[in-house]
Scaffold this motif. Structure first.
Motif, PDB file in Angstrom:
ATOM      1  N   ILE A 190      18.487  37.633 -45.957  1.00 37.50           N
ATOM      2  CA  ILE A 190      18.976  36.810 -47.067  1.00 37.50           C
ATOM      3  C   ILE A 190      20.469  37.077 -47.253  1.00 37.50           C
ATOM      4  O   ILE A 190      20.889  38.223 -47.427  1.00 37.50           O
ATOM      5  N   TYR A 191      21.244  36.019 -47.241  1.00 33.10           N
ATOM      6  CA  TYR A 191      22.699  36.132 -47.351  1.00 33.10           C
ATOM      7  C   TYR A 191      23.138  36.144 -48.812  1.00 33.10           C
ATOM      8  O   TYR A 191      22.612  35.406 -49.659  1.00 33.10           O
ATOM      9  N   LYS A 215      23.988  31.297 -33.922  1.00 32.30           N
ATOM     10  CA  LYS A 215      22.836  30.805 -33.167  1.00 32.30           C
ATOM     11  C   LYS A 215      21.533  31.345 -33.758  1.00 32.30           C
ATOM     12  O   LYS A 215      20.548  30.617 -33.895  1.00 32.30           O
ATOM     13  N   TYR A 216      21.536  32.617 -34.114  1.00 30.14           N
ATOM     14  CA  TYR A 216      20.347  33.260 -34.697  1.00 30.14           C
ATOM     15  C   TYR A 216      19.984  32.617 -36.033  1.00 30.14           C
ATOM     16  O   TYR A 216      18.798  32.522 -36.376  1.00 30.14           O
ATOM     17  N   TRP A 217      20.980  32.163 -36.766  1.00 25.99           N
ATOM     18  CA  TRP A 217      20.748  31.475 -38.036  1.00 25.99           C
ATOM     19  C   TRP A 217      20.596  29.966 -37.809  1.00 25.99           C
ATOM     20  O   TRP A 217      20.894  29.172 -38.676  1.00 25.99           O
ATOM     21  N   THR A 224      18.664  31.921 -46.026  1.00 23.54           N
ATOM     22  CA  THR A 224      18.005  32.921 -45.185  1.00 23.54           C
ATOM     23  C   THR A 224      18.209  32.623 -43.708  1.00 23.54           C
ATOM     24  O   THR A 224      18.597  31.512 -43.330  1.00 23.54           O
ATOM     25  N   GLN A 225      17.895  33.612 -42.919  1.00 23.20           N
ATOM     26  CA  GLN A 225      18.047  33.484 -41.472  1.00 23.20           C
ATOM     27  C   GLN A 225      17.179  32.359 -40.907  1.00 23.20           C
ATOM     28  O   GLN A 225      17.497  31.796 -39.875  1.00 23.20           O
ATOM     29  N   GLY A 241       8.584  35.105 -44.833  1.00 23.36           N
ATOM     30  CA  GLY A 241       9.527  36.208 -44.905  1.00 23.36           C
ATOM     31  C   GLY A 241       9.680  36.746 -46.317  1.00 23.36           C
ATOM     32  O   GLY A 241       9.674  37.960 -46.543  1.00 23.36           O
ATOM     33  N   LEU A 242       9.798  35.836 -47.299  1.00 21.45           N
ATOM     34  CA  LEU A 242       9.954  36.266 -48.689  1.00 21.45           C
ATOM     35  C   LEU A 242       8.685  36.936 -49.197  1.00 21.45           C
ATOM     36  O   LEU A 242       8.745  37.917 -49.953  1.00 21.45           O
ATOM     37  N   ALA A 243       7.524  36.412 -48.791  1.00 18.85           N
ATOM     38  CA  ALA A 243       6.263  37.023 -49.196  1.00 18.85           C
ATOM     39  C   ALA A 243       6.144  38.429 -48.628  1.00 18.85           C
ATOM     40  O   ALA A 243       5.790  39.377 -49.340  1.00 18.85           O
ATOM     41  N   ALA A 244       6.432  38.587 -47.343  1.00 13.33           N
ATOM     42  CA  ALA A 244       6.279  39.890 -46.701  1.00 13.33           C
ATOM     43  C   ALA A 244       7.225  40.925 -47.298  1.00 13.33           C
ATOM     44  O   ALA A 244       6.840  42.066 -47.551  1.00 13.33           O
TER      45      ALA A 244
END
Length: 386
Positions: A230-231, A255-257, A268-269, A281-284
């Motif tokens: 998360i940025y 590229k990854y984002w 987020t990424q 991702g947010l849940a985990a």
């Protein structure tokens, strides 16, 4: 120095060393049980409120689920092979569904005290611990995380609230040898939801096994991955790179984002991949923080700004706000899902943040049901102050 005085000094030194040695393992091995995602106090709160909303509807949904049926039959196998997007699917869906069912029955046992549900949870877990040896295929790490998360929750709840599980040591051994080595290793070069889901499983297994070293390692992975997922504008012109990853230049990070070049608070990424994976991702990351909270570690405090900005950012777009032209080429793929209950409860209910967009989205998606590594989180975490 006289021999007698030297002997007394040596004895005192040994006594202090022995005292420290005796204290440290006890301190290092102490965990609160049950304490994987849910605690006894949380579930007692739910039990007292089953006749009220939103728990009433969530409880009714659980009871109607095929995963809560006493006729549920496990489908274990020795080797679970999972390719990309579960193709091939040799036991992948079966294992995930069985882990969900084991946790569902464990919850139903605790909330009713009907031992038939505890015995069904045990039946499912015993079926798997009798045969499972490994996970293979390109999606094996993620699959191990999916199943390990709910299996560890089920095992934790049954072991510490039910008195008759003869094969509990065998199941714990499978968690230790088949699941933990994979999920604790992390996945720094994969999409962020992978490593976060694997860390969710790792911290749950660590607590269940009273494994302080693995618990600490999971927390370290989480602390590194959350700011890389998360940025925040305070990060600078580019997002942070995941620790130990190959994504460490400007071109590689963009590229990854998913080719996103404009970065704002809460992005987020995986935002420009799709919102469904963002929800995972947010849940985990919220699950990890919640389990850590039960063990006295305040990770939500460390992630509160990133998590609240991310939940609000994605909920706003999910609810129909205009899609900015600079975001994902103006075409982000929405589909956030019912993934925010745990993080929302922590930030809104406990920490007092006003989250209007997230509130609307969470309430629209209630009651949250079953999905891969998620299970009944409206029931367990909605408006729960414990």
């Amino acid at each position: 120095m006289p021999v007698r005085k030297l002997a007394r000094l040596l004895a005192a030194t040994l006594l202090v060393a022995a005292s420290l040695s005796a204290q440290q393992p006890a301190q290092a091995a102490t965990f609160e049980h049950p304490g994987v995602l849910v605690s006894r106090a949380q579930l007692d709160f739910v039990t007292a409120n089953l006749g009220k909303e939103p728990w009433k509807s969530a409880w009714e949904a659980l009871q109607k689920s095929p995963s809560a049926s006493l006729s549920y039959t496990a489908m274990p196998r020795a080797v679970v092979e999972c390719g990309e997007y579960s193709n091939p699917d040799h036991g992948c869906s079966d294992e995930r569904e069985d882990a969900n069912a084991a946790y569902t029955h464990a919850l139903r046992w605790y909330l009713t005290k009907d031992s038939r549900y505890a015995e069904k949870a045990i039946e499912i877990m015993d079926a798997w611990s009798a045969v499972i040896t490994k996970h293979t295929g390109s999606n094996a790490p993620l699959q191990t995380g999916f199943a390990g998360a709910n299996f560890s929750r089920a095992a934790e709840l049954i072991k510490h609230t039910y008195t008759d599980w003869a094969q509990a040591p065998r199941f714990a051994d499978k968690l230790r040898t088949v699941y933990l080595p994979t999920v604790i290793a992390g996945a720094p070069n994969h999409q962020g939801n992978w490593e976060l889901i694997m860390t969710d499983a790792a911290i749950g297994i660590a607590v269940h096994l009273d494994d302080r070293a693995s618990f600490d390692q999971a927390v370290t992975t989480w602390r590194g991955r959350v700011p890389a997922y998360i940025y925040l504008e305070s990060d600078g012109a580019l997002p942070k790179a995941p620790p130990n990853s190959d994504h460490n230049t400007k071109a590689e990070l963009i590229k990854y984002w998913h080719d996103q070049t404009t970065f704002v608070n809460g992005l987020t990424q995986e935002t420009c991949r799709d919102f469904g994976h963002v929800g995972w991702g947010l849940a985990a990351m919220s699950h990890v923080a919640e389990t850590a909270r039960h063990q006295g570690l305040a990770l939500f405090g460390a992630a509160k700004d990133r998590l609240r900005f991310a939940m609000e950012f994605h909920s706003r777009l999910q609810l129909g706000a205009p899609k900015p032209s600079w975001l994902c080429g103006g075409e982000p793929v929405i589909g956030l899902g019912a993934n925010l209950e745990v993080g929302y409860n922590a930030l809104h209910q406990r920490l007092g943040y006003d989250l209007p967009q997230t509130t609307t989205w969470v309430q629209q998606k209630r009651p949250a049901g079953l999905g891969r590594f998620l299970a009944w989180e409206t029931l367990t975490h909605a408006n729960n102050p414990r």
